[in-house]
Design an enzyme around this catalytic site. Structure first.
Site, PDB file in Angstrom:
ATOM      1  N   LYS A 194     -34.162 -37.324 -25.340  1.00 34.66           N
ATOM      2  CA  LYS A 194     -35.231 -37.997 -24.593  1.00 34.66           C
ATOM      3  C   LYS A 194     -34.843 -38.141 -23.120  1.00 34.66           C
ATOM      4  O   LYS A 194     -33.809 -38.732 -22.794  1.00 34.66           O
ATOM      5  CB  LYS A 194     -35.478 -39.364 -25.233  1.00 34.66           C
ATOM      6  CG  LYS A 194     -36.718 -40.094 -24.757  1.00 34.66           C
ATOM      7  CD  LYS A 194     -36.870 -41.405 -25.576  1.00 34.66           C
ATOM      8  CE  LYS A 194     -38.165 -42.133 -25.293  1.00 34.66           C
ATOM      9  NZ  LYS A 194     -38.294 -43.348 -26.129  1.00 34.66           N
ATOM     10  N   CYS A 235     -41.783 -39.200 -27.186  1.00 37.21           N
ATOM     11  CA  CYS A 235     -42.457 -40.465 -26.878  1.00 37.21           C
ATOM     12  C   CYS A 235     -42.717 -40.673 -25.387  1.00 37.21           C
ATOM     13  O   CYS A 235     -43.623 -40.074 -24.824  1.00 37.21           O
ATOM     14  CB  CYS A 235     -41.661 -41.628 -27.490  1.00 37.21           C
ATOM     15  SG  CYS A 235     -42.691 -43.116 -27.736  1.00 37.21           S
ATOM     16  N   GLU A 248     -40.696 -39.880 -34.221  1.00 39.72           N
ATOM     17  CA  GLU A 248     -39.537 -40.428 -33.506  1.00 39.72           C
ATOM     18  C   GLU A 248     -38.821 -41.428 -34.401  1.00 39.72           C
ATOM     19  O   GLU A 248     -39.441 -42.172 -35.143  1.00 39.72           O
ATOM     20  CB  GLU A 248     -40.018 -41.131 -32.229  1.00 39.72           C
ATOM     21  CG  GLU A 248     -38.885 -41.651 -31.352  1.00 39.72           C
ATOM     22  CD  GLU A 248     -39.371 -42.417 -30.118  1.00 39.72           C
ATOM     23  OE1 GLU A 248     -40.522 -42.917 -30.147  1.00 39.72           O
ATOM     24  OE2 GLU A 248     -38.620 -42.502 -29.132  1.00 39.72           O
TER      25      GLU A 248
END
Lengths: 338, 338
Positions: B124, B165, B47
């Protein structure tokens, strides 16, 4: 249950189970009372704690019981008495249950309050069927029927959810109980074996805990090398942060651990997943009002309204059914996520 | 993607990321090409691999990009070139993306095939917002917008799902991708911190793996004690049995591991959860046709049909909307599980 006490002690009784039901009940009673005397408020027994585990045993050991815990079942009577005697909430592991009306057998967990009143009954929802030719064959569904619902019960320390063994592999029961029912803990009487135990028992308990930020307790029987089924033991309490609070090995023992509401509140504040789920992107398995479905449906609301308008007069049951079918089909078809 | 090759090597590049974007891209290129030379077919970057991680950096480092990977983005160009040069599928970690039309910023992962063509883009979905007064404050949503969908892409070795994440904490993305999209693996570029890393990084990777019986890879940046954000590192590949296949510590390194279709087939045969889920008891988040909803709805079908029959003539948009609303409201209300 909105107000709850802050902290209490749970005891997982890793019972050594043999073929003698009376002896099993006597051993359980002794350890449940011991746990109560040591301050436990909630005591848990393992899966199939009154009989050996195996499809060949279920029918022989099965007992009839009613929701109210009447006198039919020797084990229900014994559990009720030991809960009251110990002054504890008792998750009575599980036992083979025979349903009076149908004759069907279930793997059933019963729960008692500290006066001995039965407060919950859970029938194992997921039966373990495996048949890999030449390797392993274990088909619970050959003799057992499956439960058809999740189970929660209330205690002075908060609401608690219940599953049995293989139920642990299916995350939905815990997800729904945590999100909608507001449970503080999931409890799984279980008897993982010597293959799946070391591979997955602790991992699955920790996974349910971290994904839902609840306590998770798994209570297995002690290992008996003379039995046909060798259980993994390793009764374990996991905290809402996914870390092991207390655990054991193979031997008969009692695992004690504290459960604290503040630990649940703390982790949920630190990592606020409860506020950040994206039920506009995927459905919520726990939402009985199905906001996601409603949201998706509302996007096509005008289309559907136009359709019913075209439909015109509803003057027969057939046309009514046809209309409803069209609306429902269209409505559920929009539930696409990716 | 029905036919897939049986086995291939994945490489997780635990890159040391600094403040110099050009230097980050050059380091990434070197390691991606090294991984390809050592036989990796799928290479993953962490990331925020082209910039420091932090809300104060996203705008400065953000790049515009299009789905087709045109020349606007320096990083997209670099990733495309290094994928082709190395002859690998490349999950290009994530970078701050600026959407041209809206000016909105996203945390975005792009994927390239071995010819350098962009084949997927994931924004995300779950932004990490935390604000515990006096303790920690990190509000991604102050500067970032969130993606609104899950992402999968096809390779010669099977379909693969992608998250970034914090997405890892929300099981639905993996559940849906595994059940409906048939993925072999979920890949999460991530940068857990020194608190959540040791607590949850490996546990969450293993939880996604065991619950879905897929490979799960997490790729983090190397730890840089001079940066404002200290990443946990520990890039890890987990097998479909939930066990760690390969992992690392904090240092810059490449983690290699084999992914084998036979391992997925084997565990699913041994523990057949894919055949034993109880979507009559709880809904399937992955079922776009919502069989559960249909099943529940069908139980009240006659009631609804009776209702529409009473409704009679639909001769205006208002009466049409009123009818549809009644049917939908009734239909979604039945979605009760426990």
């Amino acid at each position: 249950m909105s107000s709850t006490l802050g902290k209490f002690k749970i005891a997982l009784v890793q019972l050594k189970v043999g073929a003698d039901k009376g002896a099993n009940l006597a051993s359980a009673r002794k350890l449940v009372i011991e746990a109560g005397a040591k301050g436990a408020k909630l005591v848990v027994l393992p899966e199939c704690f009154n009989s050996p585990y195996g499809t060949q045993y279920f029918s022989k050991y099965a007992e009839e019981m009613s929701e109210s815990g009447d006198k039919k079942s020797e084990t229900v009577q014994a559990l009720s008495e030991m809960a009251a005697k110990a002054g504890v909430y008792l998750v009575g592991g599980s036992i083979p249950e025979r349903e009076a009306e149908s004759g069907k057998l279930y793997n059933t967990s019963t729960v008692y309050d500290s006066s001995g009143t039965m407060v919950a009954k859970h029938r194992k929802v997921h039966l373990f069927d495996i048949d890999v030719p030449g390797k392993i064959r274990f088909i619970e569904s050959e003799v057992l029927s499956a439960g058809d619902r999740g189970t929660v019960f209330d205690t002075p320390w908060g609401r608690i959810g219940l599953g049995i063994c293989y139920d642990l592999r299916f995350p939905e029961l815990a997800m729904i109980a945590a999100r909608r029912e507001g449970i503080k803990a999931m409890i799984y009487p279980g008897a993982f074996n010597m293959t799946t135990g070391p591979l997955h028992w602790e991992l699955l308990l920790r996974a349910r805990a971290v994904d839902n930020m609840i306590y998770v307790a798994g209570c297995g029987p002690a290992r008996d090398l003379e039995a046909s089924y060798h259980a993994w033991g390793h009764s374990t309490l996991v905290g809402p942060d996914g870390q092991v609070v207390a655990g054991s090995g193979f031997e008969e023992t009692i695992v004690y651990g504290d459960m604290e509401t503040s630990a649940i509140d703390g982790i949920r504040e630190a990592i606020p997943i409860y506020k950040q789920r994206r039920f506009d992107v995927y459905p919520d398995v726990a939402d009985e009002d199905s906001k996601y479905t409603k949201l998706q449906a509302s996007k096509q609301f005008d289309d559907i309204a136009d359709y019913t308008l075209k439909f015109g007069t509803i003057n027969s049951k057939d046309s009514s059914i046809s209309l409803v079918n069209s609306v429902l089909t269209k409505q559920v078809k929009v539930n696409k996520v990716f």
